[in-house]
Design an enzyme around this catalytic site. Structure first.
Site, mmCIF file in Angstrom:
data_model
loop_
_atom_site.group_PDB
_atom_site.id
_atom_site.type_symbol
_atom_site.label_atom_id
_atom_site.label_comp_id
_atom_site.label_asym_id
_atom_site.label_seq_id
_atom_site.Cartn_x
_atom_site.Cartn_y
_atom_site.Cartn_z
ATOM 1 N N SER A 209 -23.808 39.561 116.128
ATOM 2 C CA SER A 209 -23.820 37.993 116.475
ATOM 3 C C SER A 209 -24.864 37.702 117.517
ATOM 4 O O SER A 209 -24.797 38.706 118.611
ATOM 5 C CB SER A 209 -22.521 37.451 116.727
ATOM 6 N N TYR B 37 -14.527 37.966 121.376
ATOM 7 C CA TYR B 37 -15.448 37.891 120.328
ATOM 8 C C TYR B 37 -16.761 38.454 120.692
ATOM 9 O O TYR B 37 -17.605 39.282 120.144
ATOM 10 C CB TYR B 37 -15.341 36.605 119.591
HETATM 11 N N1 LIG Z 1 -20.941 32.428 110.205
HETATM 12 C C1 LIG Z 1 -21.349 32.615 111.356
HETATM 13 O O1 LIG Z 1 -22.016 31.596 111.782
HETATM 14 C C2 LIG Z 1 -21.910 33.843 112.050
HETATM 15 C C3 LIG Z 1 -22.434 34.204 113.197
HETATM 16 C C4 LIG Z 1 -22.411 35.147 113.847
HETATM 17 C C5 LIG Z 1 -21.859 36.220 113.382
HETATM 18 N N2 LIG Z 1 -21.104 36.343 112.139
HETATM 19 C C6 LIG Z 1 -20.418 37.414 111.617
HETATM 20 O O2 LIG Z 1 -20.572 37.500 110.289
HETATM 21 C C7 LIG Z 1 -19.747 38.281 109.781
HETATM 22 C C8 LIG Z 1 -19.128 37.367 108.571
HETATM 23 O O3 LIG Z 1 -18.464 36.250 109.034
HETATM 24 P P1 LIG Z 1 -18.441 35.012 108.075
HETATM 25 O O4 LIG Z 1 -18.710 33.829 109.184
HETATM 26 O O5 LIG Z 1 -18.990 35.072 106.957
HETATM 27 O O6 LIG Z 1 -16.899 34.666 108.261
HETATM 28 P P2 LIG Z 1 -15.693 34.411 107.155
HETATM 29 O O7 LIG Z 1 -16.257 33.296 106.200
HETATM 30 O O8 LIG Z 1 -14.546 34.161 107.837
HETATM 31 O O9 LIG Z 1 -15.925 35.846 106.198
HETATM 32 C C9 LIG Z 1 -15.169 36.986 106.674
HETATM 33 C C10 LIG Z 1 -15.041 38.224 105.839
HETATM 34 O O10 LIG Z 1 -14.170 39.198 106.399
HETATM 35 C C11 LIG Z 1 -13.384 39.576 105.553
HETATM 36 N N3 LIG Z 1 -12.110 40.134 106.580
HETATM 37 C C12 LIG Z 1 -11.780 39.446 107.568
HETATM 38 N N4 LIG Z 1 -10.664 40.027 108.098
HETATM 39 C C13 LIG Z 1 -10.506 41.312 107.312
HETATM 40 C C14 LIG Z 1 -9.683 42.492 107.482
HETATM 41 N N5 LIG Z 1 -8.747 42.670 108.262
HETATM 42 N N6 LIG Z 1 -9.994 43.391 106.507
HETATM 43 C C15 LIG Z 1 -10.914 43.236 105.342
HETATM 44 N N7 LIG Z 1 -11.918 42.211 105.531
HETATM 45 C C16 LIG Z 1 -11.519 41.290 106.279
HETATM 46 C C17 LIG Z 1 -12.683 38.056 104.786
HETATM 47 O O11 LIG Z 1 -11.952 38.346 103.827
HETATM 48 P P3 LIG Z 1 -10.381 38.192 103.758
HETATM 49 O O12 LIG Z 1 -9.992 37.117 104.943
HETATM 50 O O13 LIG Z 1 -9.891 38.045 102.590
HETATM 51 O O14 LIG Z 1 -9.843 39.845 104.514
HETATM 52 C C18 LIG Z 1 -14.236 37.563 104.545
HETATM 53 O O15 LIG Z 1 -14.565 38.212 103.561
HETATM 54 C C19 LIG Z 1 -18.765 38.583 110.824
HETATM 55 O O16 LIG Z 1 -18.517 39.767 111.519
HETATM 56 C C20 LIG Z 1 -18.877 37.436 111.776
HETATM 57 O O17 LIG Z 1 -18.402 37.792 113.089
HETATM 58 C C21 LIG Z 1 -20.847 35.123 111.495
#
Ligand SMILES: NC(=O)c1ccc[n+]([C@@H]2O[C@H](COP(=O)([O-])OP(=O)(O)OC[C@H]3O[C@@H](n4cnc5c(N)ncnc54)[C@H](OP(=O)(O)O)[C@@H]3O)[C@@H](O)[C@H]2O)c1
Length: 263
Positions: free
Chosen positions: A153, A167
């Site tokens: 991130s 985080y």
């Molecule tokens: N969106 C952004 O703007 C952004 C920016 C920077 C970095 N990121 C990074 O991108 C990645 C994805 O984030 P996102 O924004 O797409 O978030 P999200 O929509 O909350 O998706 C998170 C994913 O991870 C899974 N997950 C969470 N806890 C888990 C666990 N204990 N075991 C297995 N799977 C798990 C969730 O499914 P379940 O809840 O069903 O397990 C979901 O598929 C993360 O690493 C986040 O830090 C996102």
């Protein structure tokens, strides 16, 4: 002479790919881009019903297999590895994407929040990578390396003004682990890189974007948040022939937002 056709240079056709957290958000953006372009894609996250719905949807356009697991636990990680090993003898691309956020002021940041982000953002990248090494080695070569892509991130690059200290720390750990593993793995024919996203629409960012998307867009140098092609594109690039010589990089995909001292 190398085959420099664009269709060859950026192809992921026939590759076996695992995307943790591939059931929604950034993981789903990546998984669907790979499926659409002919890869065989495994997804894994906790909610089995959502995983299976995504498997059914993506199977209409290509190959997608869901293996639900709680990857914050050793048992869940072992279950994923065991189930994957029943189906495959090699792995071309491991995408460590599953993650969670927790926001609270530092002085009252709870241990529960700290453990939650470290247990899913950092620990499984370390131990899943370790567990998948034998399968990655099966598809590894110096000429055409296997790939590990970690999702960090921009909060691990610069200090966010949002109260999410654990985080940001977890994402800096992801970036440094990427560098450590890249040096250790390259000689074995495996590259390790990280993508550092800025704001993309997802469940994780929904509350923030519901109230502040206009402000985020205003401060972003490119005046917008990320979209599917931005994320799918960089992941496919890193997994393709075109990305074969990148190793140990942390690539911000954020419209230049990591250069600013806001958000
Ligand atoms: N969106 C952004 O703007 C952004 C920016 C920077 C970095 N990121 C990074 O991108 C990645 C994805 O984030 P996102 O924004 O797409 O978030 P999200 O929509 O909350 O998706 C998170 C994913 O991870 C899974 N997950 C969470 N806890 C888990 C666990 N204990 N075991 C297995 N799977 C798990 C969730 O499914 P379940 O809840 O069903 O397990 C979901 O598929 C993360 O690493 C986040 O830090 C996102």
């Amino acid at each position: 002479m190398d085959n420099l056709d664009i269709s060859n240079l950026f192809s992921v056709k026939g590759k076996t790919v695992l995307v943790t957290g591939g059931s929604r958000g950034i993981g789903l953006m990546i998984a669907s881009t790979f499926v659409k372009n002919g890869a065989k894609v495994y997804i894994s996250s906790r909610n089995a019903a959502v995983c299976q719905a995504v498997e059914a949807e993506l199977s209409k356009i290509g190959e997608c297999i869901a293996i639900p697991a709680d990857l914050s636990t050793t048992e869940g990680q072992q279950n994923l590895v065991a189930e994957f090993n029943k189906r495959e003898t090699s792995l071309d691309v491991l995408i460590n994407n599953a993650g969670a956020n927790w926001s609270a002021p530092f002085k009252e940041y709870p241990e529960k929040g700290y453990d939650k982000v470290m247990d899913i953002n950092v620990k499984p990248i370390f131990f899943l990578t370790q567990a998948f090494l034998p399968l990655l080695k099966e598809s590894a070569s110096l000429e055409t390396p296997a790939r590990i892509i970690n999702i960090g991130s921009i909060d691990g690059i610069r200090v966010s003004t949002i109260d999410n200290s654990a985080y940001g720390m977890s994402k800096a750990a992801v970036h440094h682990l990427t560098k450590i593993l890249s040096v250790k793995m390259a000689g074995k024919g495996i590259t390790v890189n990280a993508i550092a996203p800025g704001p993309f629409p997802s469940k994780m960012t929904k509350t923030m974007l519901d109230s502040a998307q206009a402000m985020v867009e205003k401060v972003n140098p490119m005046r917008r948040i990320g979209r599917v092609g931005d994320m799918g594109g960089i992941a496919v690039f890193l997994a393709s022939e075109a990305g074969a010589y990148l190793n140990g990089t942390v690539i911000p995909v954020d419209g230049g937002m990591h250069l600013l001292a806001v958000m």
